[in-house]
Write a protein that holds these residues in place. Structure first.
Motif, short mmCIF file in Angstrom:
data_model
loop_
_atom_site.label_atom_id
_atom_site.label_comp_id
_atom_site.label_asym_id
_atom_site.label_seq_id
_atom_site.Cartn_x
_atom_site.Cartn_y
_atom_site.Cartn_z
N VAL A 1 -43.85 27.03 -85.24
CA VAL A 1 -43.32 26.60 -86.39
C VAL A 1 -42.16 26.87 -86.82
O VAL A 1 -41.34 26.19 -87.44
N GLY A 2 -41.72 28.12 -86.73
CA GLY A 2 -40.53 28.56 -87.02
C GLY A 2 -39.43 27.85 -86.43
O GLY A 2 -38.27 27.33 -87.00
N ALA A 3 -39.19 27.67 -85.21
CA ALA A 3 -38.36 27.02 -84.43
C ALA A 3 -38.47 25.37 -84.67
O ALA A 3 -37.18 24.87 -85.10
N VAL A 4 -39.35 24.86 -84.97
CA VAL A 4 -39.57 23.31 -85.36
C VAL A 4 -38.87 23.23 -86.90
O VAL A 4 -38.03 22.11 -87.04
N LEU A 5 -39.47 23.96 -87.56
CA LEU A 5 -38.51 24.14 -89.07
C LEU A 5 -37.20 24.00 -89.06
O LEU A 5 -36.48 23.72 -89.77
N ALA A 6 -36.69 24.99 -88.16
CA ALA A 6 -35.33 25.28 -88.04
C ALA A 6 -34.57 23.98 -87.38
O ALA A 6 -33.54 23.67 -87.77
N LEU A 7 -35.30 23.27 -86.59
CA LEU A 7 -34.77 22.21 -85.85
C LEU A 7 -34.80 20.78 -86.87
O LEU A 7 -33.69 20.09 -87.05
N VAL A 8 -35.68 21.05 -87.73
CA VAL A 8 -35.90 20.02 -88.73
C VAL A 8 -34.69 20.11 -89.46
O VAL A 8 -33.97 19.19 -90.35
N HIS A 9 -34.36 21.40 -90.15
CA HIS A 9 -33.19 21.98 -90.92
C HIS A 9 -32.07 21.34 -90.31
O HIS A 9 -31.28 20.74 -91.01
N ASP A 10 -31.96 21.54 -89.05
CA ASP A 10 -30.59 21.20 -88.57
C ASP A 10 -30.31 19.62 -88.61
O ASP A 10 -29.32 19.38 -88.86
N VAL A 11 -31.26 18.88 -88.23
CA VAL A 11 -31.32 17.47 -88.07
C VAL A 11 -30.92 17.03 -89.41
O VAL A 11 -30.05 16.18 -89.77
N LEU A 12 -31.83 17.38 -90.63
CA LEU A 12 -31.47 16.97 -91.79
C LEU A 12 -30.21 17.21 -92.53
O LEU A 12 -29.46 16.35 -93.19
N ILE A 13 -29.55 18.66 -92.14
CA ILE A 13 -28.17 18.57 -92.73
C ILE A 13 -27.21 17.80 -91.98
O ILE A 13 -26.25 17.37 -92.60
N THR A 14 -27.28 17.67 -90.54
CA THR A 14 -26.44 16.66 -90.09
C THR A 14 -26.64 15.29 -90.55
O THR A 14 -25.33 14.52 -90.64
N LEU A 15 -27.98 15.08 -90.73
CA LEU A 15 -27.78 13.49 -91.40
C LEU A 15 -27.16 13.56 -92.69
O LEU A 15 -26.49 12.65 -92.98
N GLY A 16 -27.64 14.48 -93.45
CA GLY A 16 -26.93 14.38 -94.53
C GLY A 16 -25.37 14.40 -94.49
O GLY A 16 -24.66 13.82 -95.35
N ALA A 17 -24.71 15.04 -93.51
CA ALA A 17 -23.08 15.06 -93.42
C ALA A 17 -22.90 13.71 -93.13
O ALA A 17 -21.63 13.36 -93.51
N PHE A 18 -23.65 12.98 -92.24
CA PHE A 18 -23.19 11.55 -92.05
C PHE A 18 -23.39 10.69 -93.34
O PHE A 18 -22.49 9.97 -93.39
N SER A 19 -24.19 11.01 -93.94
CA SER A 19 -23.96 10.30 -95.20
C SER A 19 -23.04 10.68 -96.44
O SER A 19 -22.35 9.59 -96.80
N LEU A 20 -22.69 11.75 -96.49
CA LEU A 20 -21.72 12.45 -97.17
C LEU A 20 -20.35 11.70 -96.87
O LEU A 20 -19.44 11.38 -97.55
N PHE A 21 -19.95 11.62 -95.53
CA PHE A 21 -18.88 11.33 -94.99
C PHE A 21 -18.65 9.79 -94.62
O PHE A 21 -17.85 9.25 -94.10
N ASN A 22 -19.87 9.12 -94.99
CA ASN A 22 -20.05 7.51 -94.69
C ASN A 22 -19.65 7.28 -93.26
O ASN A 22 -19.25 6.28 -93.02
N LYS A 23 -20.59 8.08 -92.37
CA LYS A 23 -20.44 7.81 -90.90
C LYS A 23 -21.61 7.06 -90.50
O LYS A 23 -22.45 7.29 -91.00
N GLU A 24 -21.46 5.99 -89.40
CA GLU A 24 -22.39 5.43 -88.84
C GLU A 24 -23.48 6.05 -88.02
O GLU A 24 -22.90 6.94 -87.43
N ILE A 25 -24.65 5.80 -88.03
CA ILE A 25 -25.76 6.16 -87.05
C ILE A 25 -26.26 4.98 -86.15
O ILE A 25 -26.37 4.17 -86.55
N ASP A 26 -25.64 5.41 -84.97
CA ASP A 26 -26.06 4.32 -83.77
C ASP A 26 -26.67 5.00 -82.75
O ASP A 26 -27.33 6.32 -82.83
#
Length: 310
Positions: free
Chosen positions: A165-190
């Motif tokens: 559970v700890g590992a998966v929550l940490a991974l979800v944390h990493d993906v969400l922050i990276t996804l947020g960075a893409f939104s903040l810097f207006n970068k495309e997801i492909d």
């Protein structure tokens, strides 16, 4: 090779509340950005449409290119500079491949009528139908989700469920922050970005597993000590290895980001954010979550004991 002395004792666990607060703030900022912008900025792979990468022999602007392409009736056209070359642009259209057969030829002929013969070079042309884009988007999301489920099962079998559970929550944390960075810097997801997300998950998990392995080892070796002390000791003992691995990886990714060119710029950006956040989460999120799990379990036991006496 060790950059840090083996007997070092930084109080990482003592800063876990501050770290949790920072993580929540970063995730919220990213989610707010996604909501404000109406969701992720999907590239042509996921949104569908047509794309042409064009290089001009002379200096021009996005507004002039858009004006020159008006006779083609390409629907909603977006023109933006691409990479470090001031004369290279990406032209995106909402029209699909069936509506724009021979897009590259049409764009070249139209632009050459404005800029002159031989002054326009079509570097690449891509076309994806809306249904195909939707299907690719769904499959990309499933790939990330299934990876998380597989990791949860694997770590449960190798360690314990609380570690998983700890590992998966940490991974979800990493993906969400990276996804947020893409939104903040207006970068495309492909599609390449989905591959980058999976690479981030694998990299971050590797760091977390190293720390977890040391925690399990120290639980047997120092079983009389309090669990937070064992966790903090384990993080410190693996710190030199974490810094060496993350540092060398970061140098390579940074080189790709700076010198790799526009084609892999977003991919390198995702890895750059992911490596930094993945290293952070292995130290300040994944391991402290084990302490939080134990605290919650202990409090429930105490409440149950008090209830039983009553």
């Amino acid at each position: 090779m060790q950059l840090i002395k083996p007997d070092v004792n930084f109080d990482f666990v003592g800063q876990r509340k501050l770290a949790f607060g920072l993580s929540v703030l970063l995730i919220l900022v990213g989610l707010v950005s996604l909501v404000v912008k109406g969701g992720p900025n999907y590239g042509i792979d996921f949104a569908g449409g047509s794309l042409a990468q064009v290089r001009f022999a002379e200096t021009t602007s996005a507004a002039e290119i858009k004006e020159a392409l008006a006779p083609l009736n390409m629907g909603g056209v977006v023109v933006q500079q691409f990479g470090d070359d001031a004369n290279e642009f990406l032209i995106r259209a909402q029209a699909t491949s069936s509506e724009l057969k021979g897009l590259g030829k049409k764009v070249k002929e139209t632009l050459e009528a404005r800029y002159g013969a031989g002054k326009v070079d079509i570097r690449r042309v891509e076309m994806v139908g809306p249904q195909v884009g939707k299907d690719l988007r769904q499959k990309g999301m499933k790939a990330v989700l299934f990876a998380m489920i597989a990791i949860l099962i694997y770590i449960t079998l190798r360690f314990e469920f609380r570690f998983a559970v700890g590992a998966v929550l940490a991974l979800v944390h990493d993906v969400l922050i990276t996804l947020g960075a893409f939104s903040l810097f207006n970068k495309e997801i492909d599609l390449p970005i989905i591959a980058a997300f999976l690479a981030i998950i694998g990299y971050s998990l590797n760091d977390t597993i190293i720390v977890y392995d040391r925690i399990r080892e120290n639980m047997g070796r120092y079983h009389k000590e309090r669990f937070p002390i064992i966790v903090n000791r384990s993080i410190n003992e693996t710190l030199s290895r974490t810094i060496l691995t993350s540092g060398t990886t970061l140098l390579v990714v940074l080189a790709l980001f700076i010198f790799g060119g526009g084609v892999i710029h977003n991919f390198a950006f995702a890895l750059l954010v992911g490596v930094v956040i993945g290293t952070y989460s292995s130290i300040f999120v994944a391991s402290p979550l084990l302490i939080l799990w134990q605290d919650v379990k202990r409090r429930r036991a105490e409440v149950k004991a008090v209830g039983g006496k009553a």
